[in-house]
Design an enzyme around this catalytic site. Structure first.
Site, PDB file in Angstrom:
ATOM      1  N   GLY A   1       0.837  -1.197   0.000  1.00 57.79           N
ATOM      2  CA  GLY A   1       0.000   0.000   0.000  1.00 57.79           C
ATOM      3  C   GLY A   1       0.867   1.241   0.000  1.00 57.79           C
ATOM      4  O   GLY A   1       2.024   1.199   0.434  1.00 57.79           O
TER       5      GLY A   1
ATOM      6  N   GLN B   1       3.167  10.046   1.408  1.00 54.14           N
ATOM      7  CA  GLN B   1       4.488   9.397   1.433  1.00 54.14           C
ATOM      8  C   GLN B   1       5.364   9.778   0.244  1.00 54.14           C
ATOM      9  O   GLN B   1       6.580   9.594   0.285  1.00 54.14           O
ATOM     10  CB  GLN B   1       4.340   7.870   1.431  1.00 54.14           C
ATOM     11  CG  GLN B   1       3.766   7.300   2.717  1.00 54.14           C
ATOM     12  CD  GLN B   1       3.653   5.794   2.613  1.00 54.14           C
ATOM     13  OE1 GLN B   1       2.650   5.279   2.151  1.00 54.14           O
ATOM     14  NE2 GLN B   1       4.674   5.074   3.039  1.00 54.14           N
TER      15      GLN B   1
ATOM     16  N   CYS C   1       6.433  -0.344   6.934  1.00 53.38           N
ATOM     17  CA  CYS C   1       6.063   0.840   6.148  1.00 53.38           C
ATOM     18  C   CYS C   1       7.233   1.235   5.244  1.00 53.38           C
ATOM     19  O   CYS C   1       8.381   1.238   5.689  1.00 53.38           O
ATOM     20  CB  CYS C   1       5.737   1.985   7.101  1.00 53.38           C
ATOM     21  SG  CYS C   1       5.258   3.498   6.279  1.00 53.38           S
ATOM     22  N   LEU C   2       6.932   1.574   4.004  1.00 49.78           N
ATOM     23  CA  LEU C   2       7.984   1.985   3.073  1.00 49.78           C
ATOM     24  C   LEU C   2       8.691   3.258   3.556  1.00 49.78           C
ATOM     25  O   LEU C   2       9.824   3.517   3.183  1.00 49.78           O
ATOM     26  CB  LEU C   2       7.402   2.216   1.669  1.00 49.78           C
ATOM     27  CG  LEU C   2       6.929   0.969   0.913  1.00 49.78           C
ATOM     28  CD1 LEU C   2       6.254   1.361  -0.394  1.00 49.78           C
ATOM     29  CD2 LEU C   2       8.084   0.015   0.651  1.00 49.78           C
TER      30      LEU C   2
ATOM     31  N   HIS D   1      -3.860   1.872   8.078  1.00 52.25           N
ATOM     32  CA  HIS D   1      -2.468   2.329   8.075  1.00 52.25           C
ATOM     33  C   HIS D   1      -2.295   3.470   7.055  1.00 52.25           C
ATOM     34  O   HIS D   1      -1.694   4.503   7.359  1.00 52.25           O
ATOM     35  CB  HIS D   1      -1.559   1.136   7.734  1.00 52.25           C
ATOM     36  CG  HIS D   1      -0.108   1.459   7.570  1.00 52.25           C
ATOM     37  ND1 HIS D   1       0.873   0.908   8.371  1.00 52.25           N
ATOM     38  CD2 HIS D   1       0.555   2.243   6.675  1.00 52.25           C
ATOM     39  CE1 HIS D   1       2.060   1.367   7.986  1.00 52.25           C
ATOM     40  NE2 HIS D   1       1.895   2.174   6.951  1.00 52.25           N
ATOM     41  N   GLU D   2      -2.836   3.266   5.849  1.00 48.63           N
ATOM     42  CA  GLU D   2      -2.671   4.272   4.785  1.00 48.63           C
ATOM     43  C   GLU D   2      -3.457   5.548   5.096  1.00 48.63           C
ATOM     44  O   GLU D   2      -2.987   6.657   4.827  1.00 48.63           O
ATOM     45  CB  GLU D   2      -3.116   3.707   3.429  1.00 48.63           C
ATOM     46  CG  GLU D   2      -2.382   2.452   2.968  1.00 48.63           C
ATOM     47  CD  GLU D   2      -0.866   2.557   3.007  1.00 48.63           C
ATOM     48  OE1 GLU D   2      -0.316   3.657   2.955  1.00 48.63           O
ATOM     49  OE2 GLU D   2      -0.224   1.493   3.115  1.00 48.63           O
TER      50      GLU D   2
ATOM     51  N   HIS E   1      -1.541   7.805   7.234  1.00 52.31           N
ATOM     52  CA  HIS E   1      -0.550   8.598   6.480  1.00 52.31           C
ATOM     53  C   HIS E   1      -1.170   9.899   5.973  1.00 52.31           C
ATOM     54  O   HIS E   1      -0.531  10.949   5.985  1.00 52.31           O
ATOM     55  CB  HIS E   1      -0.051   7.813   5.260  1.00 52.31           C
ATOM     56  CG  HIS E   1       1.073   6.864   5.551  1.00 52.31           C
ATOM     57  ND1 HIS E   1       2.261   7.272   6.108  1.00 52.31           N
ATOM     58  CD2 HIS E   1       1.202   5.539   5.345  1.00 52.31           C
ATOM     59  CE1 HIS E   1       3.071   6.222   6.232  1.00 52.31           C
ATOM     60  NE2 HIS E   1       2.440   5.153   5.784  1.00 52.31           N
TER      61      HIS E   1
HETATM   62 NI    NI Z   1       3.158   3.189   5.593  1.00 50.18          NI
END
Ligand code: NI
Length: 167
Positions: free
Chosen positions: A46, A51, A91-92, A133-134, A137
């Site tokens: 995701g 981000q 997480c990226l 989670h997204e 962000h």
């Molecule tokens: Ni993330």
């Protein structure tokens, strides 16, 4: 299409809040396409626009093993949630750190898809966790905000040790 740069913690731009998408124009489609390319490139499941330093309410997700089920959520809203579920998250934007986070087990969401159509879904399991989670962000929040400072310190130390070890 173009690969986008992913912001990494503690970059303060990860704390910016997304604004709703007001027009589904070519520019929006381009952002969505670039976000998919970036998510697949970095092997994420995701990605939220914040981000990649775009403060728009756009989320892309693909939970399939074959990476052939792209899903896009624009102006995502959680209408209802229930229960609790704890899963290890990564997480990226916070590479190398994996910690368990408590989320709602069931959510009902509303969003626009990539074609600008309004969708409503009820989700459990990984899709529910990923979207929570997204959505965080898009509100400037990271999963490590839920983790205790001590746990985080241990995770960072472990990561540092791993990186220091020769190949
Ligand atoms: Ni993330």
């Amino acid at each position: 299409m173009a690969l986008l740069d992913i912001l990494h913690f503690p970059d303060q731009r990860l704390r910016l809040k997304a604004q709703p998408v007001t027009v589904m124009d070519e520019k929006t489609q381009q952002i969505v396409a670039n976000m998919f390319e970036t998510m697949y490139h970095f092997a994420g499941i995701g990605l939220a626009a914040v981000q990649v330093n775009i403060q728009k309410s756009i989320i892309v997700m693909d939970l399939s093993a074959e990476k052939n089920q792209p899903q896009c959520f624009i102006n995502l809203k959680i209408l209802a949630k229930q229960g609790k579920d704890k899963h290890e998250e990564g997480c990226l934007s916070v590479p190398g750190i994996y910690e368990k986070v408590a989320r709602a087990k069931w959510i009902k969401i509303e969003a626009l898809n990539q074609n600008g159509q309004l969708i409503q879904q009820e989700l459990t399991g990984l899709p529910a966790i990923c979207l929570q989670h997204e959505l965080d962000h898009l509100n400037g929040k990271l999963f490590i905000d839920y983790v205790s400072a001590l746990k985080l310190q241990r995770a960072r130390a472990k990561l540092k040790k791993q990186q220091a070890e020769p190949l």
